[in-house]
Structures are given as structure tokens and as C-alpha cells.
Write an enzyme that holds these catalytic residues in place. Structure first.
Site, short mmCIF file in Angstrom:
data_model
loop_
_atom_site.label_atom_id
_atom_site.label_comp_id
_atom_site.label_asym_id
_atom_site.label_seq_id
_atom_site.Cartn_x
_atom_site.Cartn_y
_atom_site.Cartn_z
N HIS A 14 47.12 42.25 44.35
CA HIS A 14 48.38 42.55 45.03
C HIS A 14 48.44 41.77 46.33
CE1 HIS A 14 47.15 46.04 48.01
NE2 HIS A 14 46.28 45.07 48.04
N CYS A 23 46.02 40.61 54.26
CA CYS A 23 46.52 41.25 53.03
C CYS A 23 47.90 40.77 52.63
CB CYS A 23 46.51 42.77 53.18
SG CYS A 23 44.88 43.38 53.58
N HIS A 27 45.34 39.02 46.76
CA HIS A 27 43.91 39.34 46.69
C HIS A 27 43.74 40.51 45.74
CE1 HIS A 27 45.57 42.08 49.69
NE2 HIS A 27 44.59 42.92 49.36
N HIS A 29 41.51 44.18 44.23
CA HIS A 29 40.66 45.34 44.49
C HIS A 29 40.17 45.91 43.17
CE1 HIS A 29 41.86 45.76 48.73
NE2 HIS A 29 43.11 45.53 48.34
N HIS A 67 44.15 44.59 35.55
CA HIS A 67 44.17 43.13 35.50
C HIS A 67 45.58 42.57 35.60
CE1 HIS A 67 40.00 43.80 34.49
NE2 HIS A 67 39.78 42.53 34.77
N GLU A 112 40.77 52.09 47.76
CA GLU A 112 40.62 50.63 47.76
C GLU A 112 39.14 50.29 47.94
OE1 GLU A 112 43.09 48.45 50.45
OE2 GLU A 112 44.80 48.59 49.08
#
Ligand SMILES: Nc1nc2c(c(=O)[nH]1)N=C([C@H](O)[C@H](O)COP(=O)(O)OP(=O)(O)OP(=O)(O)O)CN2
Ligand SMILES: [Zn+2]
Length: 123
Positions: A14, A23, A27, A29, A67, A112
């Protein structure tokens, strides 16, 4: 009051808009999701709700998220896929899939990392 809780993981990418920092860039998580149900009555097996029912509903919800780039998921088209809004989305989708009365979905928590967690509930 009784509670039952399951945890599962999914991986996703995201980026955050209106957020000043790294952010803003795409990137990923490995999100841990914890789902809690609550209720005052147990079934004849002494269970509030079979963990397996919760686990399979959650894995079904993950099919739309795992994914993926969360910014492409329609629910997030009007806002950021923050941990708070991911928790809200999962809560709504779990409610559609669970038929567990008299128990009820209570809380969805999205981690996260182990130190960074947001949640959604109806109260
Ligand atoms: N309340 C929220 N705050 C933040 C959220 C969120 O969903 N809810 N999300 C982010 C970002 O997703 C970001 O990826 C995490 O930010 P940050 O802590 O800056 O990044 P790191 O985990 O790499 O932390 P470092 O301490 O810099 O290593 C931000 N905030
Ligand atoms: Zn992030």
C-alpha cells in the site's frame, strides 16, 4: 462474557496519501489480523464459536487482500488503506460471512508490526 479469538496473516502493498513521510511510497507489510467474537452463551460443546469457523471466514476475506496493492481494492478508493480502515473492511466482510448467533463479532485488530496496531468495533 466469553470471548474467542483467532489470528491469521496476509501480505500486501500500500501507499498513503496526505501522509508526509516514507509511507507515501509504495511498500509492503505482513499484516497480522486478530478477530475476537463475544457472547454469554456456549453451545453444547462448551464453545462460543468454533475457531475453525472464524479461521475459514477470515481466510476467505483475505482472498481480496493477500498479495494485492490495497490501494486498488474498491473499498479504499475514497481513502487510505490505513490499518484502521483495513480493520473496518475486515469487520464488515466478516459480518457478512459469520452466522454465529447468539455470539457476535466484537473486534478486529490489524497489526502492521507487533508495536503498531489499529482496530475497529461497533461500540
Ligand atoms: N494510525 C496509523 N498510523 C500509521 C499507519 C496506520 O495505518 N495507522 N500506517 C503507517 C504506514 O503504513 C507505515 O508503513 C508505517 O510507518 P512507520 O512507523 O513510519 O514505518 P516503519 O514501520 O518503517 O517504522 P520505523 O520506526 O521508521 O522503522 C504509518 N502510521
Ligand atoms: Zn505502510
Amino acid at each position: 462474557m466469553y470471548t474467542a479469538r483467532v489470528e491469521e496473516w496476509f501480505a500486501a502493498a500500500h501507499f498513503l496519501v496526505n501522509f508526509h513521510g516514507k509511507c507515501e511510497n509504495l511498500h509492503g507489510h505482513n499484516y497480522k489480523v486478530r478477530v475476537t467474537v463475544k457472547g454469554t452463551e456456549l453451545d453444547e460443546g462448551g464453545m462460543l464459536c468454533d475457531f475453525g469457523i472464524l479461521k475459514s471466514a477470515l481466510k476467505d476475506v483475505f482472498k481480496e487482500l493477500d498479495h494485492c496493492n490495497l490501494n486498488d481494492v474498491p473499498f479504499f478508493s475514497d481513502g487510505n488503506p490505513s490499518a484502521e480502515r483495513i480493520a473496518e473492511y475486515i469487520f464488515i466482510e466478516m459480518e457478512k460471512r459469520l452466522d454465529i448467533e447468539p455470539a457476535a463479532l466484537s473486534l478486529v485488530e490489524v497489526f502492521e508490526t507487533e508495536k503498531h496496531v489499529a482496530s475497529y468495533s461497533r461500540q
